[in-house]
Motif scaffolding. Sequence first.
Motif, PDB file in Angstrom:
ATOM      1  N   HIS A   6       0.741  -1.437   0.017  1.00 13.40           N
ATOM      2  CA  HIS A   6       0.064  -0.047  -0.026  1.00 13.40           C
ATOM      3  C   HIS A   6       1.011   1.136   0.067  1.00 13.40           C
ATOM      4  O   HIS A   6       1.995   1.146   0.420  1.00 13.40           O
ATOM      5  N   TYR A 242      -6.609  -8.829  -9.559  1.00 14.98           N
ATOM      6  CA  TYR A 242      -5.998  -7.703  -9.230  1.00 14.98           C
ATOM      7  C   TYR A 242      -6.414  -7.268  -7.675  1.00 14.98           C
ATOM      8  O   TYR A 242      -7.348  -7.468  -7.315  1.00 14.98           O
ATOM      9  N   PHE A 243      -5.629  -6.386  -7.346  1.00 16.19           N
ATOM     10  CA  PHE A 243      -6.045  -5.747  -5.898  1.00 16.19           C
ATOM     11  C   PHE A 243      -7.167  -4.568  -6.263  1.00 16.19           C
ATOM     12  O   PHE A 243      -6.965  -4.098  -7.646  1.00 16.19           O
ATOM     13  N   SER A 246      -5.415   0.938  -7.371  1.00 22.63           N
ATOM     14  CA  SER A 246      -3.944   0.989  -8.322  1.00 22.63           C
ATOM     15  C   SER A 246      -3.046   1.312  -7.709  1.00 22.63           C
ATOM     16  O   SER A 246      -2.853   1.645  -6.399  1.00 22.63           O
ATOM     17  N   GLU A 247      -1.720   1.304  -8.189  1.00 21.70           N
ATOM     18  CA  GLU A 247      -0.575   1.622  -7.764  1.00 21.70           C
ATOM     19  C   GLU A 247      -0.413   3.116  -7.163  1.00 21.70           C
ATOM     20  O   GLU A 247       0.201   3.323  -6.282  1.00 21.70           O
ATOM     21  N   GLY A 341      -9.171  -5.531 -13.170  1.00 23.64           N
ATOM     22  CA  GLY A 341      -8.473  -4.382 -13.289  1.00 23.64           C
ATOM     23  C   GLY A 341      -9.505  -3.119 -13.998  1.00 23.64           C
ATOM     24  O   GLY A 341      -8.700  -2.158 -14.072  1.00 23.64           O
ATOM     25  N   TRP A 387      -3.056 -10.646  -3.566  1.00 19.11           N
ATOM     26  CA  TRP A 387      -3.414  -9.765  -4.823  1.00 19.11           C
ATOM     27  C   TRP A 387      -2.758  -8.371  -5.026  1.00 19.11           C
ATOM     28  O   TRP A 387      -2.540  -7.660  -5.702  1.00 19.11           O
ATOM     29  N   GLU A 388      -2.559  -7.928  -3.693  1.00 18.69           N
ATOM     30  CA  GLU A 388      -1.594  -6.733  -3.537  1.00 18.69           C
ATOM     31  C   GLU A 388      -0.299  -6.275  -4.012  1.00 18.69           C
ATOM     32  O   GLU A 388      -0.016  -5.452  -4.315  1.00 18.69           O
ATOM     33  N   LYS A 391      -1.182  -4.900  -8.873  1.00 18.98           N
ATOM     34  CA  LYS A 391      -2.059  -3.657  -8.846  1.00 18.98           C
ATOM     35  C   LYS A 391      -1.901  -3.235 -10.243  1.00 18.98           C
ATOM     36  O   LYS A 391      -1.004  -3.305 -10.969  1.00 18.98           O
TER      37      LYS A 391
END
Length: 397
Positions: A6, A242-243, A246-247, A341, A387-388, A391
């Motif tokens: 994160h 996907y997490f 987003s990034e 995503g 999933w993290e 991203k």
Amino acid sequence: MNRCLHKNSIRLWTKVLGAFFICLGLGITVPDTAGPAFAAEPGPVISLVIDGKGISTDVQPIRQNGRMLVPIRVIAEKTGANVTYEADTRQVTVTEKGKRVVLLLDSRTAYVDGKRVTLDAPPMVVNKRTVVPIRFVSEAMGYQVYWDNKSQVAMIQTKPVEDTAAVIGYAKNPYVVQAGDTIIEIANSHDTSVEEVKKNNYLSTDFLTIKQLLFLPEGSSKAAHPLSKEVGDSRLLDEKYYFPFSEASWYEPYGDSFGSDREWTESNNGSVRNHEGIDIMAPKGTPVYSVSNGTINRVGWNTYGGWRVNITDEDGRFRMYYAHLSAYVPGLKVGGTVRAGQLIGFVGDTGYGGPGIAGMFDSHLHFGLYQNSNGKAVDPYYYLRYWEQNKLEDSIS
């Protein structure tokens, strides 16, 4: 895989301008030539993202002759630009950080710092609102712009994105910390070093907690306590998921809140219920992305979850539940398909009451995971942690 943890006004817009429009910068009802118009939306819709936050407007960006036109007032309000309008000449002037841009309604001629330029599409008034071609504005002001055609959302970045992500170097060998484990013992038993374990996981201390997830560095032996043994269905531990952020998104570190007590109930009878998901605290308006490919099976208001959407994954095994949203992207409907995503909505604080109730708690995303066959809730914590590391990259960085 993108392996990341994160991440840690205008003032002159108060007058009624002219006989045709009330104020500059909002737009529109979408004409047939401007792209699809979605009727009967399931709830509030956001079609504009500025600097990573969904922006609520009473209009939507449009597509006109292959170009994207957006509400200039909203952009100005979010960037601090100054906008004025001269009714006699039908001239819009935007100034920001020494830049001066002049646009003429219904004309493809504009001026940037006195230099004449030709626009891809003219500014126009639609339904008493003014929209402008964002390509021109972005080039004039130095913004970055992206049109998400699948989600029908315009994304604008007016300043550099700060990349403060802690990047996992190698995430294919996850290890779950057991009672009595020390980082030295874990390193020694997996043919690696303490320094490499800490470096790969961005650890600043040797302190570990039971059930903590570590990613063993490349070259280590296979994890003695792999993540696959801690989850009910290891097929979800796949790079195709996907997490939900987003990034570029900031959110608070989250723990396993699945099964914890929740006191608010629809009947308000004082009973306690179990929490069937994981809460990830994030600012209101943060974009939310679909974890998986799938089909929407529910969308709209839920007493507990507020504006929410349920998506059944493409394999038909699980339903993903995204709750407490502030708004959706345009066009979500039951039976519609989404891709992993894909932008689906925005973080909010809705729920705990009738339609439209908000502010009963801090803004966050509630993510739930349910078995599709029997509706049983599954703890998604470890899946989210896995999933993290995958991203969505920032589309306009």
